[in-house]
Every structure is written in structure tokens, then in C-alpha cells.
Design a protein around this motif. Structure first.
Motif, PDB file in Angstrom:
ATOM      1  N   GLN A   1     112.658 -38.708  92.299  1.00  0.00           N
ATOM      2  CA  GLN A   1     112.827 -37.853  91.491  1.00  0.00           C
ATOM      3  C   GLN A   1     111.581 -37.938  90.520  1.00  0.00           C
TER       4      GLN A   1
ATOM      5  N   LYS B   1     111.728 -32.561  87.611  1.00  0.00           N
ATOM      6  CA  LYS B   1     111.709 -31.964  88.805  1.00  0.00           C
ATOM      7  C   LYS B   1     113.038 -32.346  89.530  1.00  0.00           C
ATOM      8  N   GLU B   2     113.386 -31.471  90.684  1.00  0.00           N
ATOM      9  CA  GLU B   2     114.577 -31.715  91.432  1.00  0.00           C
ATOM     10  C   GLU B   2     114.374 -33.227  92.147  1.00  0.00           C
ATOM     11  N   ARG B   3     115.256 -33.564  92.596  1.00  0.00           N
ATOM     12  CA  ARG B   3     115.206 -34.803  93.752  1.00  0.00           C
ATOM     13  C   ARG B   3     114.686 -34.420  94.973  1.00  0.00           C
ATOM     14  N   GLU B   4     113.722 -35.098  95.545  1.00  0.00           N
ATOM     15  CA  GLU B   4     113.187 -34.637  96.759  1.00  0.00           C
ATOM     16  C   GLU B   4     113.403 -35.862  97.762  1.00  0.00           C
TER      17      GLU B   4
ATOM     18  N   SER C   1     118.924 -32.186 102.098  1.00  0.00           N
ATOM     19  CA  SER C   1     119.276 -31.931 100.709  1.00  0.00           C
ATOM     20  C   SER C   1     120.045 -33.043 100.179  1.00  0.00           C
ATOM     21  N   GLU C   2     119.837 -32.863  98.889  1.00  0.00           N
ATOM     22  CA  GLU C   2     120.563 -34.048  98.241  1.00  0.00           C
ATOM     23  C   GLU C   2     121.978 -33.659  98.048  1.00  0.00           C
TER      24      GLU C   2
END
Length: 128
Positions: free
Chosen positions: A39, A43-46, A111-112
Motif C-alpha cells: 500500500q 492508495k488502496e492495497r495492491e 483482490s484484497e
């Protein structure tokens, strides 16, 4: 209860290596998936990498393929992310995650939200 604990982050110069570890306790599922996410601030986690024992899938995001390697010990107590040839753009907080009885996970970008259990993050800083 399942608990995950990530460690191994730190400060390294570009081109260097780090090995992240994810220690798991209470993890008794016969089939599972382990993922590493990162992360960036704001930002969102990738997803960085993951593997699934049920489908025998392994995933790497394009930017780390060939540089990072995910592995796990056979006792299911630890998963590792070996990170080589680190770049400044790898600087982020890294998280490990687990999913029990995954279905077709890690074949494409996970996806997380497909993961049930999360460890705390470990900060990786790569200086230029």
C-alpha cells in the motif's frame, strides 16, 4: 484464532534485497492461499504476489515478476517474500494475507477482499 504477523521490512538501497516473513498461527486449513499486498500512501492495497495450494496457482504483479519470489514452508507456519533488485517504487507498506479454501484464487490479480485474514504491515523503504 488465525493470526498473521509480517516482518522483515526496513531501509535498503536500490538494487538491494529484503526478505519479508509472514508468521502464521492457528492456521490449520488443508487448502489455503497466501497473498502479499502493498500500500502506497493514500492508495488502496495492491496485490504483489500470492499462491494457492488448492489450485496450484502463483501470481506476481508485472512490476515485480522476476525480482520477487513467494515461498512457504511445509508446516504452513511461515510464508516469505524474497525481494531482489529493489527499486524506489517498491517503497510501501507490505501486508500478508490468508484465505482458507480458496476457489480459483491467484490465477489472476487477486483482490484484497478475497482474503479473510491479515497481518499488520511492515514498511519497506528503498532509497535511490
Amino acid at each position: 484464532d488465525v493470526q498473521l504477523q509480517a516482518s522483515g521490512g526496513g531501509l535498503v538501497q536500490a538494487g538491494g534485497s529484503l526478505r519479508l516473513s509472514c508468521a502464521a498461527s492457528g492456521f490449520t486449513f488443508a487448502e489455503y492461499a497466501i497473498g502479499w499486498f502493498r500500500q502506497y500512501p493514500g492508495k488502496e492495497r495492491e496485490a504483489v504476489s500470492c499462491f494457492s495450494t488448492r489450485d496450484n496457482n502463483t501470481y506476481y504483479t508485472d512490476s515485480v515478476r522476476g525480482r520477487f519470489t513467494i515461498s512457504s514452508d511445509r508446516t504452513k507456519t511461515a510464508t516469505y517474500l524474497q525481494m531482489n533488485s529493489l527499486k524506489p517504487e517498491d517503497t510501501a507498506v507490505y501486508f500478508c494475507a490468508a484465505r482458507s479454501w480458496p476457489v480459483n484464487l491467484c490465477a489472476i490479480t487477486p483482490s484484497e477482499y478475497e482474503f479473510d485474514f491479515w497481518g499488520q504491515g511492515t514498511l519497506v523503504t528503498v532509497s535511490s
